[in-house]
Design a protein around this motif. Structure first.
Motif, short mmCIF file in Angstrom:
data_model
loop_
_atom_site.label_atom_id
_atom_site.label_comp_id
_atom_site.label_asym_id
_atom_site.label_seq_id
_atom_site.Cartn_x
_atom_site.Cartn_y
_atom_site.Cartn_z
N PHE A 58 0.82 -1.21 0.00
CA PHE A 58 0.00 0.00 0.00
C PHE A 58 0.86 1.27 0.00
O PHE A 58 0.63 2.19 -0.77
CB PHE A 58 -0.91 -0.01 1.23
N THR A 59 1.86 1.29 0.87
CA THR A 59 2.65 2.51 1.00
C THR A 59 3.48 2.79 -0.25
O THR A 59 3.81 3.93 -0.53
CB THR A 59 3.59 2.41 2.21
N ARG A 60 3.81 1.76 -1.01
CA ARG A 60 4.57 1.98 -2.24
C ARG A 60 3.72 2.49 -3.38
O ARG A 60 4.20 3.18 -4.27
CB ARG A 60 5.26 0.67 -2.67
N ARG A 61 2.42 2.14 -3.39
CA ARG A 61 1.60 2.42 -4.56
C ARG A 61 0.53 3.49 -4.35
O ARG A 61 0.11 4.12 -5.32
CB ARG A 61 0.90 1.12 -5.01
N MET A 64 -6.62 3.10 -3.80
CA MET A 64 -6.55 1.71 -3.32
C MET A 64 -6.84 0.69 -4.42
O MET A 64 -6.86 -0.51 -4.16
CB MET A 64 -7.52 1.52 -2.16
N ALA A 65 -7.08 1.17 -5.64
CA ALA A 65 -7.51 0.27 -6.71
C ALA A 65 -6.52 -0.85 -6.96
O ALA A 65 -6.91 -2.01 -7.19
CB ALA A 65 -7.75 1.06 -7.99
N ASP A 66 -5.23 -0.56 -6.92
CA ASP A 66 -4.22 -1.57 -7.24
C ASP A 66 -4.20 -2.72 -6.24
O ASP A 66 -3.79 -3.83 -6.57
CB ASP A 66 -2.82 -0.93 -7.30
N ILE A 67 -4.60 -2.43 -5.01
CA ILE A 67 -4.58 -3.50 -3.99
C ILE A 67 -5.99 -3.81 -3.51
O ILE A 67 -6.16 -4.41 -2.45
CB ILE A 67 -3.68 -3.12 -2.80
N GLY A 68 -7.00 -3.40 -4.28
CA GLY A 68 -8.38 -3.57 -3.85
C GLY A 68 -8.72 -5.00 -3.49
O GLY A 68 -9.31 -5.28 -2.44
N GLN A 69 -8.34 -5.95 -4.36
CA GLN A 69 -8.70 -7.35 -4.13
C GLN A 69 -7.99 -7.90 -2.91
O GLN A 69 -8.61 -8.55 -2.05
CB GLN A 69 -8.37 -8.20 -5.36
N ILE A 70 -6.69 -7.67 -2.82
CA ILE A 70 -5.96 -8.20 -1.67
C ILE A 70 -6.42 -7.52 -0.38
O ILE A 70 -6.49 -8.15 0.68
CB ILE A 70 -4.43 -8.06 -1.83
N LEU A 71 -6.79 -6.24 -0.47
CA LEU A 71 -7.26 -5.54 0.72
C LEU A 71 -8.58 -6.14 1.20
O LEU A 71 -8.75 -6.39 2.40
CB LEU A 71 -7.42 -4.05 0.42
N VAL A 127 -16.36 -8.29 2.41
CA VAL A 127 -15.93 -6.90 2.55
C VAL A 127 -15.89 -6.27 1.16
O VAL A 127 -15.28 -6.84 0.25
CB VAL A 127 -14.54 -6.79 3.21
N ASP A 128 -16.53 -5.13 0.99
CA ASP A 128 -16.52 -4.43 -0.29
C ASP A 128 -16.14 -2.97 -0.06
O ASP A 128 -16.39 -2.40 1.02
CB ASP A 128 -17.88 -4.50 -0.98
N LEU A 129 -15.54 -2.36 -1.10
CA LEU A 129 -15.17 -0.95 -1.07
C LEU A 129 -16.09 -0.18 -2.01
O LEU A 129 -16.27 -0.58 -3.17
CB LEU A 129 -13.71 -0.76 -1.49
N HIS A 130 -16.66 0.94 -1.54
CA HIS A 130 -17.60 1.71 -2.34
C HIS A 130 -17.21 3.18 -2.35
O HIS A 130 -16.63 3.69 -1.39
CB HIS A 130 -19.02 1.57 -1.78
#
Length: 220
Positions: free
Chosen positions: A18-21, A69-76, A101-104
């Protein structure tokens, strides 16, 4: 101890990526803390005396934070759900259905702010949640339809294991809990190292072997 375990999990698996991307000011550990707070705040006791907590979570974020957060959305989403399961296990909480868990996107929120909505949603089986955890970490929830395990492509869980029969066994929900039943396989089905016969009632943490493949059974 449960919260400390959750924080270690998210820091170890998510934070580095997360912190890198990401450019969002919201850190995954903050989402995890809010999620388990919702579990603590909304716990209730059912007729069997079990402490029941929410199992479906919707994280609402500003569009900018959501995109970050899109790049890590699935793993998150996966790690937040796994952290919730681990926290519930350590605190003695129970779920009534699979954890989701879903992100909206919610542009009524300011950047850097978020809300976690939570609810109890009963699983298809009506007796709680049961899951088979594969060696790869993939999870198969046990719903109203039995999960057939075998080598055939049409099986719910297909295993490329020559020691597994074409239709090896099935795992299903019953009024008394989740059971595994061997389907006349050549090498048999084992639970915690003991060969099964008929329907075998599964307990949380049981190790079920189909041929040379070992899976873990989890339930609330």
């Amino acid at each position: 101890m449960g919260l400390q375990s959750l924080e270690r999990r998210l820091e170890r698996i998510v934070e580095g990526v997360f912190t890198r991307r990401a450019s969002s000011t919201i850190r995954p550990i903050e989402l995890g803390r809010r999620l388990v707070r919702a579990m603590d705040d909304q716990r209730s006791v059912d007729v069997r005396g079990r402490r029941i907590v929410p199992n479906v979570f919707a994280v609402r974020l500003h569009e900018r934070d959501h995109a970050a957060m899109a790049d890590i959305g699935q793993i998150l989403r996966t790690e937040l759900a796994e952290a919730a399961r681990e926290y519930a296990r350590e605190e003695g909480y129970h779920f009534v259905g699979p954890v989701k868990v879903d992100l909206h996107i919610d542009n009524n929120l300011k950047p850097g702010r978020f809300v976690v909505d939570s609810q109890l949603r009963q699983g298809e089986s009506g007796i709680g949640v049961g899951t088979l955890v594969m060696p790869s970490g993939d999870r198969h929830d046990i719903g109203a339809t039995p999960l057939v395990v075998g080598r055939l492509p049409e099986c719910a869980i297909t295993l490329s294991d020559q020691n597994v029969s074409r239709q090896h066994a099935e795992v299903k929900a019953t009024p008394n809990g989740f059971v595994v039943r061997d389907l006349g396989s050549t090498n048999g089905t084992m639970v915690n190292g003991a060969r099964t016969s008929g329907e075998h009632l599964l307990r949380d943490g049981d190790i079920v072997s189909f041929g040379s493949t070992y899976v873990r059974f989890e339930t609330s």
